[in-house]
Design a protein around this motif. Sequence first.
Motif, PDB file in Angstrom:
ATOM      1  N   UNK A  59      -3.829  -7.832 -12.484  1.00 37.50           N
ATOM      2  CA  UNK A  59      -2.897  -8.074 -11.382  1.00 37.50           C
ATOM      3  C   UNK A  59      -1.668  -7.176 -11.495  1.00 37.50           C
ATOM      4  N   UNK A  60      -1.190  -6.958 -12.699  1.00 36.72           N
ATOM      5  CA  UNK A  60      -0.058  -6.061 -12.908  1.00 36.72           C
ATOM      6  C   UNK A  60      -0.400  -4.644 -12.434  1.00 36.72           C
ATOM      7  N   UNK A  61      -1.573  -4.167 -12.815  1.00 35.80           N
ATOM      8  CA  UNK A  61      -2.000  -2.825 -12.401  1.00 35.80           C
ATOM      9  C   UNK A  61      -2.167  -2.775 -10.883  1.00 35.80           C
ATOM     10  N   UNK A  62      -2.794  -3.805 -10.304  1.00 31.10           N
ATOM     11  CA  UNK A  62      -3.001  -3.865  -8.854  1.00 31.10           C
ATOM     12  C   UNK A  62      -1.675  -3.870  -8.099  1.00 31.10           C
ATOM     13  N   UNK A  63      -0.745  -4.699  -8.544  1.00 33.90           N
ATOM     14  CA  UNK A  63       0.557  -4.783  -7.880  1.00 33.90           C
ATOM     15  C   UNK A  63       1.308  -3.452  -7.980  1.00 33.90           C
ATOM     16  N   UNK A  64       1.282  -2.835  -9.133  1.00 29.97           N
ATOM     17  CA  UNK A  64       1.948  -1.546  -9.320  1.00 29.97           C
ATOM     18  C   UNK A  64       1.346  -0.489  -8.392  1.00 29.97           C
ATOM     19  N   UNK A  65       0.026  -0.469  -8.320  1.00 31.71           N
ATOM     20  CA  UNK A  65      -0.657   0.497  -7.450  1.00 31.71           C
ATOM     21  C   UNK A  65      -0.307   0.265  -5.982  1.00 31.71           C
ATOM     22  N   UNK A  66      -0.339  -0.999  -5.565  1.00 31.57           N
ATOM     23  CA  UNK A  66      -0.061  -1.314  -4.168  1.00 31.57           C
ATOM     24  C   UNK A  66       1.399  -1.049  -3.803  1.00 31.57           C
ATOM     25  N   UNK A  67       2.302  -1.276  -4.737  1.00 32.47           N
ATOM     26  CA  UNK A  67       3.715  -0.982  -4.477  1.00 32.47           C
ATOM     27  C   UNK A  67       3.940   0.516  -4.295  1.00 32.47           C
ATOM     28  N   UNK A  68       3.206   1.321  -5.027  1.00 29.54           N
ATOM     29  CA  UNK A  68       3.333   2.772  -4.873  1.00 29.54           C
ATOM     30  C   UNK A  68       2.844   3.225  -3.506  1.00 29.54           C
ATOM     31  N   UNK A  69       1.953   2.449  -2.920  1.00 30.96           N
ATOM     32  CA  UNK A  69       1.429   2.770  -1.586  1.00 30.96           C
ATOM     33  C   UNK A  69       2.388   2.340  -0.479  1.00 30.96           C
ATOM     34  N   UNK A  70       3.454   1.597  -0.842  1.00 32.32           N
ATOM     35  CA  UNK A  70       4.437   1.102   0.133  1.00 32.32           C
ATOM     36  C   UNK A  70       3.769   0.380   1.305  1.00 32.32           C
ATOM     37  N   UNK A  72       4.091  -2.861   2.202  1.00 34.88           N
ATOM     38  CA  UNK A  72       4.844  -3.968   2.786  1.00 34.88           C
ATOM     39  C   UNK A  72       4.590  -5.260   2.025  1.00 34.88           C
ATOM     40  N   UNK A  73       5.580  -6.116   2.051  1.00 36.61           N
ATOM     41  CA  UNK A  73       5.556  -7.343   1.262  1.00 36.61           C
ATOM     42  C   UNK A  73       4.473  -8.305   1.736  1.00 36.61           C
ATOM     43  N   UNK A  74       4.332  -8.490   3.048  1.00 35.88           N
ATOM     44  CA  UNK A  74       3.357  -9.456   3.568  1.00 35.88           C
ATOM     45  C   UNK A  74       1.940  -9.042   3.203  1.00 35.88           C
ATOM     46  N   UNK A  75       1.634  -7.780   3.391  1.00 36.83           N
ATOM     47  CA  UNK A  75       0.304  -7.277   3.058  1.00 36.83           C
ATOM     48  C   UNK A  75       0.080  -7.327   1.544  1.00 36.83           C
ATOM     49  N   UNK A  76       1.108  -7.005   0.775  1.00 32.60           N
ATOM     50  CA  UNK A  76       1.020  -7.053  -0.685  1.00 32.60           C
ATOM     51  C   UNK A  76       0.714  -8.468  -1.156  1.00 32.60           C
ATOM     52  N   UNK A  77       1.436  -9.441  -0.620  1.00 28.35           N
ATOM     53  CA  UNK A  77       1.199 -10.830  -1.019  1.00 28.35           C
ATOM     54  C   UNK A  77      -0.179 -11.314  -0.575  1.00 28.35           C
ATOM     55  N   UNK A  78      -0.648 -10.868   0.577  1.00 25.77           N
ATOM     56  CA  UNK A  78      -1.982 -11.250   1.039  1.00 25.77           C
ATOM     57  C   UNK A  78      -3.055 -10.700   0.099  1.00 25.77           C
ATOM     58  N   UNK A  79      -2.910  -9.457  -0.322  1.00 24.10           N
ATOM     59  CA  UNK A  79      -3.873  -8.868  -1.252  1.00 24.10           C
ATOM     60  C   UNK A  79      -3.800  -9.515  -2.631  1.00 24.10           C
ATOM     61  N   UNK A  80      -2.591  -9.828  -3.074  1.00 19.89           N
ATOM     62  CA  UNK A  80      -2.435 -10.534  -4.349  1.00 19.89           C
ATOM     63  C   UNK A  80      -3.089 -11.911  -4.259  1.00 19.89           C
TER      64      UNK A  80
END
Length: 145
Positions: A59-70, A72-80
């Motif tokens: 999850x740490x790696x996934x979150x870091x990768x997704x944050x680099x893609x910018x 958005x918070x809503x989409x990031x939380x949905x994927x998490x």
Amino acid sequence: MKYLLKLWLTTLLVSPFVVCCLLALGDDKSWINSGTAILLLSLMVLTGLTMSVPAMAILFVLKTYLEKKNIGIVKLKALISLYAIAAIYITFVIADYTFVFSLRNNLWWPVVYCISALFSIYYFRIKTDTIQSQINRNEQPRTDT
């Protein structure tokens, strides 16, 4: 990192407590008076701690990768959220497949963990000032010349 730690600790501590409370609502209450509740709660927390370390690392790696893609918070939380549900069910299958593939009363255990994780994911705020957004801000041309 603080967000993931809050998510992990909330799910790790709240879910076993809720499961023990639900077990206490059942027919057999003899285990509550014998001190087994504290032992069961401790065992659930320790098992969850050890079994969730690989899932949290991914999850740490996934979150870091997704944050680099910018994204958005809503989409990031949905994927998490999707990842968390899958990780919880996979962890329960690894621990004991009867939690998921049996019609016994154990099926609600992973559901409680999923609800707790989803609550944590959407309750806690992700720091919006990511490294990538700082890089993007620094690359913009200066207008103060």
